[in-house]
Design an enzyme around this catalytic site. Structure first.
Site, PDB file in Angstrom:
ATOM      1  N   ASN A 122      37.530  -5.501  19.861  1.00 21.26           N
ATOM      2  CA  ASN A 122      37.975  -4.161  20.287  1.00 21.26           C
ATOM      3  C   ASN A 122      37.008  -3.515  21.269  1.00 21.26           C
ATOM      4  O   ASN A 122      36.556  -2.390  21.101  1.00 21.26           O
ATOM      5  CB  ASN A 122      38.220  -3.251  19.070  1.00 21.26           C
ATOM      6  CG  ASN A 122      36.968  -3.029  18.235  1.00 21.26           C
ATOM      7  OD1 ASN A 122      36.035  -3.830  18.280  1.00 21.26           O
ATOM      8  ND2 ASN A 122      36.937  -1.956  17.478  1.00 21.26           N
ATOM      9  N   ASN A 165      35.729   2.885   7.961  1.00 23.80           N
ATOM     10  CA  ASN A 165      37.101   2.448   7.779  1.00 23.80           C
ATOM     11  C   ASN A 165      37.139   0.951   7.468  1.00 23.80           C
ATOM     12  O   ASN A 165      36.716   0.167   8.303  1.00 23.80           O
ATOM     13  CB  ASN A 165      37.911   2.731   9.048  1.00 23.80           C
ATOM     14  CG  ASN A 165      39.392   2.505   8.826  1.00 23.80           C
ATOM     15  OD1 ASN A 165      39.854   2.451   7.688  1.00 23.80           O
ATOM     16  ND2 ASN A 165      40.138   2.329   9.904  1.00 23.80           N
ATOM     17  N   ASP A 192      30.249  -5.510   9.418  1.00 25.53           N
ATOM     18  CA  ASP A 192      31.082  -4.517  10.115  1.00 25.53           C
ATOM     19  C   ASP A 192      30.182  -3.530  10.864  1.00 25.53           C
ATOM     20  O   ASP A 192      30.416  -2.319  10.856  1.00 25.53           O
ATOM     21  CB  ASP A 192      32.043  -3.797   9.160  1.00 25.53           C
ATOM     22  CG  ASP A 192      33.127  -3.039   9.932  1.00 25.53           C
ATOM     23  OD1 ASP A 192      33.197  -3.164  11.177  1.00 25.53           O
ATOM     24  OD2 ASP A 192      33.907  -2.305   9.288  1.00 25.53           O
ATOM     25  N   HIS A 195      27.972   3.886  16.813  1.00 23.98           N
ATOM     26  CA  HIS A 195      28.547   5.043  17.516  1.00 23.98           C
ATOM     27  C   HIS A 195      27.406   5.950  17.925  1.00 23.98           C
ATOM     28  O   HIS A 195      26.426   6.108  17.187  1.00 23.98           O
ATOM     29  CB  HIS A 195      29.507   5.817  16.613  1.00 23.98           C
ATOM     30  CG  HIS A 195      30.791   5.096  16.334  1.00 23.98           C
ATOM     31  ND1 HIS A 195      31.706   4.806  17.317  1.00 23.98           N
ATOM     32  CD2 HIS A 195      31.307   4.615  15.183  1.00 23.98           C
ATOM     33  CE1 HIS A 195      32.743   4.176  16.771  1.00 23.98           C
ATOM     34  NE2 HIS A 195      32.520   4.031  15.485  1.00 23.98           N
TER      35      HIS A 195
HETATM   36 ZN   LIG Z   1      38.186  -3.266  10.577  1.00 23.33          ZN
END
Ligand SMILES: [Zn+2]
Length: 445
Positions: free
Chosen positions: A108, A292, A319, A323
């Site tokens: 992403n 999340n 994960d 940010h």
């Molecule tokens: Zn995810």
């Protein structure tokens, strides 16, 4: 400057505890590394002659734990496109500090990694750094939009080790079925971010008593469970390799346990934060705790620990989601979800080991062989003849997490200021030293 530097001609790890579940190794041994290659492992492997070699570097002591270097299945390195949060260099530097020799990078990015050219560019950039190896994960659907499948053959050929639309869930059953069938032809694992978005719209945290009290919209467990259950059925029907990212709920654990008991090709990962924090961490509206899937309840944490211990959950994955202050120094509702994780895996999870909640050998397996198998990459191993990919952990080192010592470009972690015992003293990747706390004597470690 590169991240890796050549190892000394002779690196001697003397009287250390070596642990490698893949080699059935757990004991006090010597390890000899010559020019970046593990040449001998065993009691008394370091002879007086070796010790006398000029320039030999010696690390010694039972408080040093030597394991294969780690493999992370799930990191967001933000390059291309959001280099103000992280880039491949800073992300791999953080990984090296955390003990990782291999990092799988989620797609992403901006643009999304849905083509051969982006996959190749990421790999080329990482190679120049001579640090941990970067393994891109390609998107399942073009632009992660959930409809048109990517050219998975191209992605795999370029070096992608799996496909995922992480951050978004593939919610259409038809698209997910086609993705599994297509990926199966190339033996690629499909990694799902399990979230029924229709059930989590506007969600800020786990749905429960605390979300009600805080007046924040909740993300119910069932939004994850529904997708995992459906996907298990699709994996069964297609015979494809299916992997659940960041499992967070006790319901998912139950479904996975049942699927595995029937021998399905289903695997799963859990993050250090879902193993150690609950939704109570959100009470002070600390945006670093907005992730999340969200932090859940103690019952979920207990189920996740048990599932990791018994192998229902195969791997630990960070994960790592950097940010900047732009996305985190704001109202809770406005903050982006995610926390950084590459650098603190050992200190955060060794607490579980020392309190008897997780067997050390299982944790090391979940950081090495298990994720390597899922990504189909050769696992680092403590084996003679192998180029050194090792992690040396000082199990007694106590330290406090300080912002100036964080290597990631972002500081979004609730563990700042916290004190831990256990730190990665040295990491080797591909025969090079990629992280080194310095010193050759136990005092300095
Ligand atoms: Zn995810």
């Amino acid at each position: 400057m590169t991240l890796g530097t050549p190892a000394p001609p002779l690196l001697l790890l003397s009287g250390v505890r070596a642990l490698d579940p893949a080699s059935n190794l757990d004991g006090e041994v010597d390890v000899v590394i010559e020019h970046g290659v593990i040449s001998r492992i065993g009691p008394g492997a370091i002879t007086a002659e070796l010790r006398a070699v000029p320039g030999a570097r010696v690390l010694s002591g039972r408080h040093l734990l030597v394991t294969p270097a780690f493999v992370d299945l799930h990191a967001h390195l933000r390059e291309p496109g959001q280099e103000y949060k992280e880039d491949i260099r800073s992300g791999l530097s953080a990984a090296a500090k955390g003990g990782f020799a291999h990092v799988c990078a989620m797609p992403n990015t901006r643009p999304v990694n849905d083509t051969r050219s982006i996959t190749e560019a990421m790999i080329a950039k990482a190679r120049e750094l001579l640090g941990p190896t970067l393994h891109p994960i390609g998107a399942i659907t073009m632009g992660q939009k959930g409809s048109e499948l990517t050219e998975m053959a191209d992605l795999k050929d370029a070096g992608a080790v799996g496909v995922s639309d992480d951050g978004r869930c593939v919610t259409s059953s038809a698209v997910m079925r086609r993705a599994l069938e297509y990926a199966k032809t190339f033996d690629l694992t499909v990694i799902q971010h399990a979230e029924d978005h229709a059930l989590t719209e506007g969600a800020q945290m786990h749905e429960g008593a605390i979300s009600t009290r805080l007046g924040l919209r909740g993300w119910p467990r069932v939004a994850e469970d529904i997708i995992v259950a459906r996907d298990v059925l699709l994996a069964e029907a297609t015979g494809a390799r299916y992997h659940v990212a960041h499992v967070s709920s006790l319901g998912s654990v139950r479904i996975l346990r049942e699927a595995k008991s029937r021998g399905l090709r289903v695997t799963a990962e859990v993050t250090p934060h879902h193993l150690t924090l609950t939704d109570a961490a959100v009470i002070g509206y600390d945006t670093a705790c907005k992730v999340n899937p969200p932090l859940r309840e103690q019952a979920d944490v207990d189920a996740l620990r048990e599932a990791l211990a018994d192998g229902t959950i195969d791997a630990v994955a960070t994960d790592h989601a950097p940010h900047s202050t732009l996305e985190k120094d704001c109202e809770f509702a406005e903050a982006s979800p995610g926390m950084i994780g590459l650098e603190l895996v050992v200190p955060v999870l060794f607490g579980l080991v020392s309190s008897g909640k997780l067997p050390l050998a299982r944790l090391i397996d979940a950081l090495t062989r298990a994720p390597a198998r899922i990504a189909a990459i050769e696992s680092p191993a403590l084996r003679e003849g192998r180029r050194a990919e090792i992690c040396v952990i000082d199990t007694e080192r106590r330290f406090t997490v300080r912002r100036e010592e964080i290597r990631s470009k972002s500081l979004n972690t609730p563990f700042l200021g916290k004190t831990f015992t256990g730190a990665v003293a040295l990491t080797m990747a591909n025969g090079l030293i990629v992280h080194d706390m310095g010193g050759g004597s136990p005092e300095k470690l």
